[in-house]
Structures are given as C-alpha cells and as structure tokens.
Motif scaffolding. Structure first.
Motif, short mmCIF file in Angstrom:
data_model
loop_
_atom_site.label_atom_id
_atom_site.label_comp_id
_atom_site.label_asym_id
_atom_site.label_seq_id
_atom_site.Cartn_x
_atom_site.Cartn_y
_atom_site.Cartn_z
N ASP A 1 0.82 -1.21 0.00
CA ASP A 1 0.00 0.00 0.00
C ASP A 1 0.85 1.27 0.00
OD1 ASP A 1 -2.23 -1.58 -0.08
OD2 ASP A 1 -2.67 -1.41 2.06
N ILE A 2 2.02 1.22 0.62
CA ILE A 2 2.93 2.38 0.58
C ILE A 2 3.42 2.59 -0.85
CG2 ILE A 2 5.21 3.20 1.30
CD1 ILE A 2 4.63 1.92 4.05
N GLU A 3 3.73 1.51 -1.56
CA GLU A 3 4.17 1.62 -2.95
C GLU A 3 3.05 2.16 -3.84
OE1 GLU A 3 5.61 -2.26 -3.95
OE2 GLU A 3 7.63 -1.79 -3.23
N LYS A 4 1.80 1.79 -3.55
CA LYS A 4 0.67 2.33 -4.32
C LYS A 4 0.55 3.83 -4.13
CE LYS A 4 -2.32 -1.74 -4.42
NZ LYS A 4 -3.59 -2.32 -3.90
N GLY A 5 0.99 4.35 -2.99
CA GLY A 5 0.92 5.79 -2.71
C GLY A 5 2.04 6.59 -3.36
N GLY A 6 2.90 5.94 -4.14
CA GLY A 6 3.94 6.68 -4.86
C GLY A 6 5.27 6.75 -4.12
N HIS A 7 5.40 6.06 -3.02
CA HIS A 7 6.67 6.03 -2.28
C HIS A 7 7.40 4.74 -2.63
CE1 HIS A 7 5.67 9.39 0.38
NE2 HIS A 7 4.43 8.89 0.38
N GLY A 8 8.70 4.80 -2.65
CA GLY A 8 9.48 3.57 -2.79
C GLY A 8 9.52 2.87 -1.44
N ALA A 9 9.23 1.61 -1.40
CA ALA A 9 9.20 0.89 -0.13
C ALA A 9 10.14 -0.30 -0.21
CB ALA A 9 7.78 0.42 0.19
N PHE A 10 10.67 -0.69 0.95
CA PHE A 10 11.61 -1.80 1.02
C PHE A 10 11.33 -2.58 2.29
CE2 PHE A 10 15.87 -3.32 2.46
CZ PHE A 10 16.01 -4.31 1.52
N LEU A 11 11.12 -3.88 2.13
CA LEU A 11 10.91 -4.77 3.26
C LEU A 11 11.96 -5.86 3.20
CD1 LEU A 11 9.23 -5.78 5.67
CD2 LEU A 11 7.81 -7.02 4.04
N PRO A 12 13.03 -5.76 4.00
CA PRO A 12 14.06 -6.81 3.96
C PRO A 12 13.51 -8.11 4.55
CG PRO A 12 14.56 -5.21 5.68
CD PRO A 12 13.36 -4.71 4.95
N THR A 13 13.69 -9.18 3.80
CA THR A 13 13.19 -10.49 4.23
C THR A 13 14.31 -11.52 4.15
OG1 THR A 13 12.48 -11.03 1.99
CG2 THR A 13 10.84 -10.02 3.44
N TYR A 14 14.06 -12.65 4.74
CA TYR A 14 14.97 -13.78 4.62
C TYR A 14 14.13 -15.03 4.39
CZ TYR A 14 13.77 -14.95 9.46
OH TYR A 14 13.10 -15.28 10.60
N ALA A 15 14.74 -15.99 3.75
CA ALA A 15 14.06 -17.26 3.49
C ALA A 15 14.44 -18.24 4.57
CB ALA A 15 14.45 -17.80 2.12
N ARG A 16 13.44 -18.89 5.13
CA ARG A 16 13.66 -19.90 6.16
C ARG A 16 13.25 -21.24 5.58
NH1 ARG A 16 9.90 -21.27 10.67
NH2 ARG A 16 11.07 -22.79 11.84
N HIS A 17 14.16 -22.20 5.58
CA HIS A 17 13.91 -23.53 5.04
C HIS A 17 14.01 -24.56 6.16
CE1 HIS A 17 14.35 -22.01 0.96
NE2 HIS A 17 15.37 -21.30 1.41
N TRP A 18 13.11 -25.54 6.17
CA TRP A 18 13.16 -26.61 7.14
C TRP A 18 12.47 -27.84 6.57
CZ3 TRP A 18 9.68 -22.73 7.18
CH2 TRP A 18 8.35 -23.04 7.37
N LYS A 19 12.64 -28.95 7.25
CA LYS A 19 12.00 -30.20 6.85
C LYS A 19 11.20 -30.74 8.02
CE LYS A 19 15.07 -31.87 3.28
NZ LYS A 19 15.85 -32.99 2.79
N VAL A 20 10.02 -31.23 7.72
CA VAL A 20 9.17 -31.89 8.70
C VAL A 20 8.82 -33.24 8.12
CG1 VAL A 20 6.99 -31.85 9.97
CG2 VAL A 20 8.25 -29.73 9.58
N ASP A 21 9.18 -34.28 8.82
CA ASP A 21 8.94 -35.66 8.37
C ASP A 21 9.49 -35.91 6.97
OD1 ASP A 21 7.72 -36.20 10.73
OD2 ASP A 21 5.68 -35.96 9.99
N GLY A 22 10.63 -35.32 6.67
CA GLY A 22 11.29 -35.55 5.40
C GLY A 22 10.78 -34.69 4.26
N ARG A 23 9.75 -33.87 4.49
CA ARG A 23 9.20 -33.01 3.43
C ARG A 23 9.71 -31.60 3.61
NH1 ARG A 23 3.06 -33.41 3.57
NH2 ARG A 23 3.31 -32.24 1.65
#
Length: 164
Positions: A22-44
């Motif tokens: 919604d901030i980007e829709k308002g004409g502002h540049g927005a940045f949300l730093p994220t990270y990927a979390r990987h795990w396995k449950v019962d081999g999946r």
C-alpha cells in the motif's frame, strides 16, 4: 527541490507485506528486507519468507511527503522527530540492508524436525513375547482353577468332609 531520504514506518505485526504494497501504491518507494527460512518436517521440505525486522517497513520520502502513511491499513505510526520530520535512516545502513537482502546473507536452514510418526533414525522396538491375544482369555472356572483362595475357610459341609 527537497531532499529524498529513507525512513521507517512501524506496522502491525504480521502485516508488513500488506503495508509495503500500500505504501508503494501511494507513490513512495518501499523496502521490506526479508529472509528465506527452510526446514523439513517428516522428510518433506518447507520454506517461508519472513521479514528481517518484524513490524517495520522502510520507505523513501521527502520532508513533508509522508503525512498519509500513518493512515494506511496496517501502519501503526511513523516515528518522527520533535520538529515533525520523519526520522532518517542513514544511507550506509540502507545500502548494507539492500546488499545483504540481495545476496541472501540472512537466509537460514533449520535442522530437520520429526514428529512421532516419522523419524529416519528410529530403531524399531523389539516385539513383545506374548503380545496381544487374538481371542479373550478364558475364565478361571473354564481353565479348571479353584475360585476360592487357599486361606479361606470352607463352610460347606460336603467340602468339609472331603477335606478331612
């Protein structure tokens, strides 16, 4: 022309992605730093994208251009200085965040997690001798065992004579 700089908006927890959109829709540049979390449950394998800073979204603004940001759904407030300007995030810090996000420095892989139903390292339990019976056990009378305890006194006259 006024100077553009990065600042931060405090959001409601778990609504960072919605606030960024919604901030980007308002004409502002927005940045949300994220990270990927990987795990396995019962081999999946499972994966999830999580915000690096829970409850915060960075956006580009000018001196007085951020007035409509707190009205966006999911934004709690924009931290401001006493003079009313949004607090500035240093350019070197933003460069470090953007480069770290692009290179995947914050991604992580968790150790496998197993439930009681699946564990590749599990050694099966040895089988019990006897185990469960397929049919119910016969009563003591049907097996020919006496019903009374040996310490009990017998009051029946016939049984008393048989005992003598």
């Amino acid at each position: 022309m006024t100077e553009r700089y990065w600042t931060v908006a405090q959001t409601v927890s778990k609504m960072e992605h919605i606030a960024r959109r919604d901030i980007e829709k308002g004409g502002h540049g927005a940045f949300l730093p994220t990270y990927a979390r990987h795990w396995k449950v019962d081999g999946r394998p499972h994966a999830k994208e999580c915000p690096l800073f829970t409850g915060y979204v960075f956006f580009m603004t000018e001196a007085e251009d951020w007035a409509g940001i707190p009205d966006i759904h999911g934004v709690y407030r924009v931290p401001a200085n006493p003079n009313g300007k949004a607090q500035r995030v240093k350019d070197c810090e933003m460069a470090r965040l953007v480069l770290g996000h692009a290179s995947g420095d914050h991604n992580r892989t968790d150790a496998p997690r197993y439930t009681r139903y699946y564990n590749p390292d599990r050694v099966p339990k040895p089988k019990r001798k006897g185990g469960r019976r397929s049919r119910p056990r016969r009563s003591k009378a049907a097996r020919g065992q006496p019903r009374h305890h040996p310490d009990m006194q017998i009051t029946d006259d016939a049984a008393l004579h048989a005992q003598r």
